[in-house]
Design a protein around this motif. Structure first.
Motif, mmCIF file in Angstrom:
data_model
loop_
_atom_site.group_PDB
_atom_site.id
_atom_site.type_symbol
_atom_site.label_atom_id
_atom_site.label_comp_id
_atom_site.label_asym_id
_atom_site.label_seq_id
_atom_site.Cartn_x
_atom_site.Cartn_y
_atom_site.Cartn_z
ATOM 1 N N ASP A 120 0.881 -1.163 0.000
ATOM 2 C CA ASP A 120 0.000 0.000 0.000
ATOM 3 C C ASP A 120 0.919 1.213 0.000
ATOM 4 N N GLN A 177 -0.154 4.267 2.418
ATOM 5 C CA GLN A 177 0.076 4.094 3.850
ATOM 6 C C GLN A 177 1.472 3.560 4.163
ATOM 7 N N SER A 182 -2.913 -7.476 8.417
ATOM 8 C CA SER A 182 -4.367 -7.382 8.291
ATOM 9 C C SER A 182 -4.801 -6.238 7.372
ATOM 10 N N ARG A 183 -3.872 -5.665 6.603
ATOM 11 C CA ARG A 183 -4.232 -4.526 5.752
ATOM 12 C C ARG A 183 -5.278 -4.909 4.727
ATOM 13 N N PHE A 184 -5.138 -6.094 4.120
ATOM 14 C CA PHE A 184 -6.089 -6.542 3.105
ATOM 15 C C PHE A 184 -6.658 -7.886 3.541
ATOM 16 N N ASP A 199 1.970 -5.046 7.753
ATOM 17 C CA ASP A 199 0.630 -5.010 8.360
ATOM 18 C C ASP A 199 -0.136 -6.228 7.841
ATOM 19 N N TYR A 241 8.818 0.798 4.570
ATOM 20 C CA TYR A 241 7.488 0.205 4.665
ATOM 21 C C TYR A 241 7.412 -0.736 5.871
ATOM 22 N N VAL A 274 2.730 0.514 3.872
ATOM 23 C CA VAL A 274 2.708 -0.773 4.573
ATOM 24 C C VAL A 274 2.653 -1.876 3.530
ATOM 25 N N TYR A 275 2.966 -3.096 3.956
ATOM 26 C CA TYR A 275 2.884 -4.229 3.054
ATOM 27 C C TYR A 275 2.302 -5.426 3.783
ATOM 28 N N GLN A 276 1.758 -6.343 2.999
ATOM 29 C CA GLN A 276 1.181 -7.573 3.549
ATOM 30 C C GLN A 276 1.599 -8.743 2.674
#
Length: 350
Positions: free
Chosen positions: A104, A107, A345-347, A343, A340, A109-111
């Motif tokens: 993302d 934001q 739980s981002r998606f 996260d 980054y 962040v990465y997942q």
């Protein structure tokens, strides 16, 4: 039981990806390094819905056994569009559990895509499944035929036009049928009314947040009425016509014929099979599944540089491959930036 089935389904999905990995990596090695630009334009015959449907340009970079896809369309589910700035990265050199991530970029962040779900995430998914229609839709390709599209008023001739940089022959797709099934015997009247209200809001451009929709922990379903079918009656029933056990089915089936067109170019440098190998990597992105299903049909000669395909009962997507070039890129675009943060739980749908 639902929770156990869901966990097993996710486990099988991860195992399937792992089984395909060696074949995928070999296919990617055989491809040249390239940049591909793919445009989506969603349309609908529902007037109010047409105003909220998005368009999007996806940029795909492939180098070695690495792939990056940049997009602004996060998700499109139940007529709800989520916008953002995302990058999907597949790193073939990484270990399987770390090879596929989504960034993302807003934001920072990465997942990781195939992460192990927490107990709470699994429970929330079960709650949502138990309060929603069971819906499935498939494109039936059994009766599909292709015929050359025509142009002109008085003197009709085969339609041939340029799509981006590529000369393409246009075809009409005949016999394309979207078959959908919906079941709801597990829902209460309250569930049905709430879901209807949500769908009406979404069709007018609303969203789930405006509905104050909060998944509530579901209790087990009440047991169905005891059946009176004996074992002898069941086992001796005519093949394919066994007596129904359990809850009475509440099922609605529908079929809708679609008019579609496809433009095939024999000038496009990439082959259809090569595209499918790339789509194997980005399949978790939902609307790519529909594109992959369409491409796997027996298409006319060439590469489908432009096509109209149904993605939902009321929504059609126009997909255009407007740019393609063989190229080389900085290795950094296939890595997670240092700033980054992870996260998990981002998606939640990935």
């Amino acid at each position: 039981m639902f929770t156990a089935l869901l966990r097993k389904l996710k486990q099988q999905s991860r195992e399937s990806v792992a089984d395909k990995r060696p074949k995928l990596l070999n296919a990617l090695k055989e491809l040249g390094d390239f940049y591909l630009e793919l445009h989506w334009d969603f349309q609908s015959w529902v007037p109010l819905l047409s105003r909220i449907l998005p368009s999007d340009a996806c940029k795909i970079y492939k180098q070695g056994i690495n792939i990056r896809l940049d997009t602004t369309l996060i998700d499109f589910t139940d007529m709800k569009c989520q916008r953002g700035d995302l990058s999907f990265i597949f790193n073939g050199d990484a270990i399987p559990s770390e090879s596929f991530v989504v960034l993302d970029n807003e934001q920072k962040v990465y997942q990781r895509i195939h992460h192990e779900e927490s107990e709470m995430e699994t429970e929330e998914e079960v709650d949502i499944l138990m309060s929603s229609d069971v819906y499935s839709a498939t494109l039936s390709t059994k009766s599909i035929t292709f015929s050359r599209a025509q142009t002109g008023w008085l003197f009709r001739e085969d339609k041939t036009e340029r799509v981006g940089n590529f000369l393409a022959d246009f075809y009409s797709v005949n016999g394309l049928v979207l078959e959908s099934r919906k079941r709801r015997e597990h829902l209460t009247e309250e569930d049905i009314l709430r879901n209807k209200a949500i769908m009406e809001s979404l069709s007018k451009g609303g969203n789930l947040i405006e509905q104050n929709y909060e998944p509530v922990r579901r209790q087990s379903l009440t047991a169905p009425s005891p059946n009176t079918i004996s074992w002898e009656e069941y086992i001796n029933a005519e093949n394919g016509k066994a007596p129904h056990l359990g809850r009475e089915l509440v099922c609605k089936e529908s079929k809708k014929n679609f008019k579609a067109t496809v433009a095939m170019s024999q000038d496009f440098p990439l082959g259809t099979e090569s595209l499918l190998n790339v789509l194997e990597v980005i399949a978790p992105f939902k609307h790519f599944n529909k594109l992959r299903e369409f491409v796997q049909m027996k298409l006319p000669p060439g590469f489908p540089v432009k096509l109209d395909i149904p993605v939902f009962p009321t929504i059609t997507a126009t997909v255009t491959f407007q740019e393609f070039r063989y190229d080389e890129f900085e290795q950094s675009i296939f890595t997670i930036p240092n700033e980054y943060k992870e996260d998990p739980s981002r998606f939640p749908d990935l």
